[in-house]
Design an enzyme around this catalytic site. Structure first.
Site, PDB file in Angstrom:
ATOM      1  N   VAL A 198      37.916  50.978  42.263  1.00  0.00           N
ATOM      2  CA  VAL A 198      38.629  51.606  43.400  1.00  0.00           C
ATOM      3  C   VAL A 198      38.736  53.113  43.165  1.00  0.00           C
ATOM      4  O   VAL A 198      38.304  53.937  43.981  1.00  0.00           O
ATOM      5  CB  VAL A 198      40.041  51.016  43.569  1.00  0.00           C
ATOM      6  CG1 VAL A 198      40.838  51.799  44.614  1.00  0.00           C
ATOM      7  CG2 VAL A 198      39.975  49.545  43.948  1.00  0.00           C
ATOM      8  N   ARG A 232      35.646  37.961  37.132  1.00  0.00           N
ATOM      9  CA  ARG A 232      37.099  37.800  37.280  1.00  0.00           C
ATOM     10  C   ARG A 232      37.453  36.606  38.162  1.00  0.00           C
ATOM     11  O   ARG A 232      36.960  36.474  39.281  1.00  0.00           O
ATOM     12  CB  ARG A 232      37.719  39.089  37.846  1.00  0.00           C
ATOM     13  CG  ARG A 232      37.883  40.165  36.775  1.00  0.00           C
ATOM     14  CD  ARG A 232      38.364  41.457  37.358  1.00  0.00           C
ATOM     15  NE  ARG A 232      37.316  42.116  38.148  1.00  0.00           N
ATOM     16  CZ  ARG A 232      37.484  43.341  38.637  1.00  0.00           C
ATOM     17  NH1 ARG A 232      38.619  43.992  38.460  1.00  0.00           N
ATOM     18  NH2 ARG A 232      36.495  43.904  39.317  1.00  0.00           N
ATOM     19  N   CYS A 284      40.700  39.804  44.152  1.00  0.00           N
ATOM     20  CA  CYS A 284      41.493  39.988  45.377  1.00  0.00           C
ATOM     21  C   CYS A 284      41.949  38.646  45.960  1.00  0.00           C
ATOM     22  O   CYS A 284      43.123  38.325  45.952  1.00  0.00           O
ATOM     23  CB  CYS A 284      40.668  40.711  46.443  1.00  0.00           C
ATOM     24  SG  CYS A 284      40.015  42.276  45.937  1.00  0.00           S
ATOM     25  N   THR A 287      46.539  47.081  45.082  1.00  0.00           N
ATOM     26  CA  THR A 287      47.099  46.034  45.940  1.00  0.00           C
ATOM     27  C   THR A 287      48.433  45.568  45.377  1.00  0.00           C
ATOM     28  O   THR A 287      48.514  45.167  44.221  1.00  0.00           O
ATOM     29  CB  THR A 287      46.123  44.842  46.009  1.00  0.00           C
ATOM     30  OG1 THR A 287      44.872  45.331  46.489  1.00  0.00           O
ATOM     31  CG2 THR A 287      46.643  43.762  46.929  1.00  0.00           C
ATOM     32  N   ASP A 296      42.096  58.117  32.818  1.00  0.00           N
ATOM     33  CA  ASP A 296      41.927  56.683  32.542  1.00  0.00           C
ATOM     34  C   ASP A 296      42.053  56.510  31.028  1.00  0.00           C
ATOM     35  O   ASP A 296      41.657  57.394  30.266  1.00  0.00           O
ATOM     36  CB  ASP A 296      40.540  56.200  33.029  1.00  0.00           C
ATOM     37  CG  ASP A 296      40.482  54.678  33.132  1.00  0.00           C
ATOM     38  OD1 ASP A 296      40.332  54.157  34.255  1.00  0.00           O
ATOM     39  OD2 ASP A 296      40.614  54.024  32.075  1.00  0.00           O
ATOM     40  N   THR A 317      46.177  45.359  39.366  1.00  0.00           N
ATOM     41  CA  THR A 317      47.444  44.631  39.590  1.00  0.00           C
ATOM     42  C   THR A 317      47.140  43.140  39.453  1.00  0.00           C
ATOM     43  O   THR A 317      47.011  42.435  40.442  1.00  0.00           O
ATOM     44  CB  THR A 317      48.024  44.914  40.988  1.00  0.00           C
ATOM     45  OG1 THR A 317      46.949  44.732  41.943  1.00  0.00           O
ATOM     46  CG2 THR A 317      48.557  46.316  41.102  1.00  0.00           C
TER      47      THR A 317
HETATM   48  N1  SAJ Z   1      34.109  32.655  49.280  1.00  0.00           N
HETATM   49  C1  SAJ Z   1      33.975  31.351  49.738  1.00  0.00           C
HETATM   50  N2  SAJ Z   1      33.769  31.150  51.063  1.00  0.00           N
HETATM   51  C2  SAJ Z   1      33.710  32.192  51.958  1.00  0.00           C
HETATM   52  C3  SAJ Z   1      33.850  33.519  51.467  1.00  0.00           C
HETATM   53  C4  SAJ Z   1      34.047  33.723  50.124  1.00  0.00           C
HETATM   54  O1  SAJ Z   1      34.027  30.387  48.963  1.00  0.00           O
HETATM   55  O2  SAJ Z   1      33.513  31.952  53.150  1.00  0.00           O
HETATM   56  C5  SAJ Z   1      34.351  32.878  47.853  1.00  0.00           C
HETATM   57  C6  SAJ Z   1      33.298  33.748  47.184  1.00  0.00           C
HETATM   58  O3  SAJ Z   1      32.259  32.954  46.658  1.00  0.00           O
HETATM   59  C7  SAJ Z   1      34.103  34.409  46.062  1.00  0.00           C
HETATM   60  C8  SAJ Z   1      35.499  34.534  46.655  1.00  0.00           C
HETATM   61  O4  SAJ Z   1      35.574  33.597  47.737  1.00  0.00           O
HETATM   62  O5  SAJ Z   1      34.147  33.597  44.920  1.00  0.00           O
HETATM   63  C9  SAJ Z   1      35.836  35.931  47.164  1.00  0.00           C
HETATM   64  O6  SAJ Z   1      34.775  36.287  47.985  1.00  0.00           O
HETATM   65  P1  SAJ Z   1      34.853  37.618  48.891  1.00  0.00           P
HETATM   66  O7  SAJ Z   1      33.600  37.729  49.682  1.00  0.00           O
HETATM   67  O8  SAJ Z   1      36.134  37.651  49.611  1.00  0.00           O
HETATM   68  O9  SAJ Z   1      34.749  38.765  47.796  1.00  0.00           O
HETATM   69  P2  SAJ Z   1      35.770  39.834  47.278  1.00  0.00           P
HETATM   70  O10 SAJ Z   1      36.740  39.251  46.347  1.00  0.00           O
HETATM   71  O11 SAJ Z   1      34.929  40.963  46.808  1.00  0.00           O
HETATM   72  O12 SAJ Z   1      36.587  40.268  48.565  1.00  0.00           O
HETATM   73  C10 SAJ Z   1      36.451  41.554  49.075  1.00  0.00           C
HETATM   74  C11 SAJ Z   1      37.770  41.842  49.704  1.00  0.00           C
HETATM   75  N3  SAJ Z   1      37.845  43.250  49.976  1.00  0.00           N
HETATM   76  C12 SAJ Z   1      38.980  43.892  49.647  1.00  0.00           C
HETATM   77  O13 SAJ Z   1      39.936  43.347  49.137  1.00  0.00           O
HETATM   78  C13 SAJ Z   1      39.006  45.328  49.926  1.00  0.00           C
HETATM   79  C14 SAJ Z   1      37.936  41.061  50.997  1.00  0.00           C
HETATM   80  O14 SAJ Z   1      39.051  41.583  51.726  1.00  0.00           O
HETATM   81  C15 SAJ Z   1      36.721  41.150  51.863  1.00  0.00           C
HETATM   82  O15 SAJ Z   1      36.920  40.337  53.010  1.00  0.00           O
HETATM   83  C16 SAJ Z   1      35.522  40.638  51.087  1.00  0.00           C
HETATM   84  O16 SAJ Z   1      35.357  41.544  49.981  1.00  0.00           O
HETATM   85  C17 SAJ Z   1      34.264  40.658  51.957  1.00  0.00           C
HETATM   86  O17 SAJ Z   1      34.421  40.533  53.186  1.00  0.00           O
HETATM   87  O18 SAJ Z   1      33.185  40.732  51.378  1.00  0.00           O
END
Ligand code: SAJ
Length: 430
Positions: free
Chosen positions: A16, A337, A266, A124, A36, A87
């Site tokens: 971030v 993570r 997240c 967050t 950092d 966090t």
């Molecule tokens: N996942 C599922 N099914 C889905 C979508 C995700 O099982 O339909 C799983 C993924 O495999 C992963 C986890 O959920 O293990 C999280 O996936 P994610 O695409 O949400 O990835 P993140 O953790 O990088 O989420 C970020 C978040 N961005 C921020 O917090 C700024 C989230 O708000 C976004 O929606 C997401 O990216 C995104 O859209 O890619």
């Protein structure tokens, strides 16, 4: 202080903070410093190499000037301090804002009476943390009054690791502060280096709540389709096909996809912030907790499919060479993570004494094999845990030794695998 420039400090130079520092440093209005505790990060930045996988930052660091240090005296004389530190939640899913608190204390050493300085938290946090945790620390450490001698604001980060389109410069933002005047002034600060909407919220709590509901929204929707996967497996209905069908509704439907679990820093974490804070106000988020339980149950549900498949082949886990394809929580990045893979590995090793192999092209140091081919040649059965492009696009020949695959992300060509007499299980489909 460079003449005429506003000095801005970023505390926490991870996925971030570092892209943010680059975005601000690209503007001629600002002199940017970074603090950092990680020597590794600091040395990497000094070598003009991004300490995080981020296309925008990897490019920007080649040209921007950011003075960085592990010593906090670099924070002297800044007008704006931005906190972008982790966090995490502990093993009981209790939110831990200790790192935010420590960063705030460090910054307070440099808050001066009459300097009109601001501290912005991007990490967050749950609604209330700024006013109930950060502000008391600042007022105690400085002996000054928030909203009067200094401003405190929250502008929740929205970095999406590995996203090729949305990066720190073009993602819209929300900001709330102790005073509306402060929120407006800091919104203008963000507008001066972003190419995106910056929305001023009425209160700092509203800003804290936006990020939490964005990610909680995602968690409950994923839990919804994960529960459907269990139900449709029992009914013999192909859920991925049903979701594809529902997705052609031009309004009021937003597809999410079942899988072997929900990882990352997240989505599986943020709901606990809201659950814990609401509890303090006497509200029990039953729905959010059930969604977390459903998503946390998917690694075991996936292992159960492996057991069923081996049983069908009249094999047991013991005596079979089991492979885990993918350690990262998300495709085409190397971030473990809260990864469901780690939960499956722990259970397979501890409870089933499985003879495991693991391979992740983005985490070679954690893999038991140097490439996909040698890994697959050394497995009888595999669980695909991460939909890395290398796995999705692997030639059918790669699968020649495999007898059973549990496709934890429903991303493989099922018919092609079945044509090779490979027993295929998906999540919400057979
Ligand atoms: N996942 C599922 N099914 C889905 C979508 C995700 O099982 O339909 C799983 C993924 O495999 C992963 C986890 O959920 O293990 C999280 O996936 P994610 O695409 O949400 O990835 P993140 O953790 O990088 O989420 C970020 C978040 N961005 C921020 O917090 C700024 C989230 O708000 C976004 O929606 C997401 O990216 C995104 O859209 O890619």
């Amino acid at each position: 202080m460079t003449k005429g420039k506003t000095k801005v400090a970023i505390v926490g130079l991870g996925y971030v903070g570092f892209p943010l520092a680059c975005a601000i440093a690209k503007s001629p209005l600002y002199e940017v410093v970074g603090f950092d505790l990680s020597e590794e990060k600091i040395n990497s930045i000094r070598d003009r190499k991004s300490p995080v996988e981020d296309e925008f930052a990897e490019e920007a660091i080649k040209t921007v000037d950011i003075k960085v240090s592990t010593k906090d005296d670099i924070l002297e004389g800044c007008s704006i301090y931005i906190v972008a530190v982790p966090t995490p939640v502990d093993e009981n899913f209790n939110p831990n804002i200790g790192i935010v608190r420590a960063a705030t204390k460090t910054i307070c050493k440099y808050i001066k009476k009459g300097a009109g300085q601001s501290l912005i938290v991007e990490s967050t946090i749950n609604p209330g943390v700024c006013e109930e945790e950060v502000l008391p620390v600042m007022e105690q450490e400085t002996g000054m009054k928030g909203g009067v001698d200094f401003e405190l604001a929250h502008c929740p980060e929205r970095i999406n690791p590995g996203d090729p389109v949305w990066n720190v410069t073009n993602i819209s933002r929300n900001i709330g502060a102790l005073t509306m005047e402060g929120a407006e002034k800091l919104a203008d600060f963000y507008r001066s280096f972003l190419d995106a909407e910056v929305n001023v919220m009425d209160t700092i709590k509203e800003a804290e709540a936006t990020k939490i509901i964005e990610n909680t929204f995602r968690d409950i929707n994923i839990a919804y389709v994960n529960e459907l996967a269990k139900s449709f497996d029992a009914m013999g209905i192909n859920l991925p096909n049903v979701i594809k069908g529902a997705s052609n509704k031009p309004f009021a439907f937003m597809a999410h996809y079942p899988g072997c679990g929900v990882g990352g820093h997240c989505i599986p974490v943020d709901p606990y912030y809201l659950i814990e804070r609401a509890k303090k106000s006497g509200f029990d988020h039953k729905f959010l907790k059930m969604a977390r339980e459903t998503n946390n149950s998917m690694p075991l549900y996936t292992i159960d499919k492996l057991l069923r498949g081996l049983n069908k082949l009249e094999k047991s886990i013991k005596g079979s060479k089991i492979g885990i394809m993918g350690l990262s929580f998300k495709a085409d990045i190397g971030d473990m993570r809260e990864s469901p893979s780690l939960k499956m590995i722990k259970v397979l090793e501890k409870e089933y004494e499985a003879d495991l192999r693991v391979y992740d092209p983005f985490l070679p140091g954690m893999s038991t094999h140097k490439d996909l081919e040698s890994f697959m040649d050394d497995c009888d059965a595999v669980i695909l845990a991460t939909n890395h492009s290398e796995f999705v696009n692997a030639s059918i020949d790669t699968w020649k030794k495999i007898e059973l695959v549990v496709d934890g992300r429903n991303c493989l060509d099922k018919e092609s695998l079945k044509s090779q007499n490979i027993l295929y299980y998906g999540i919400g489909q057979k």
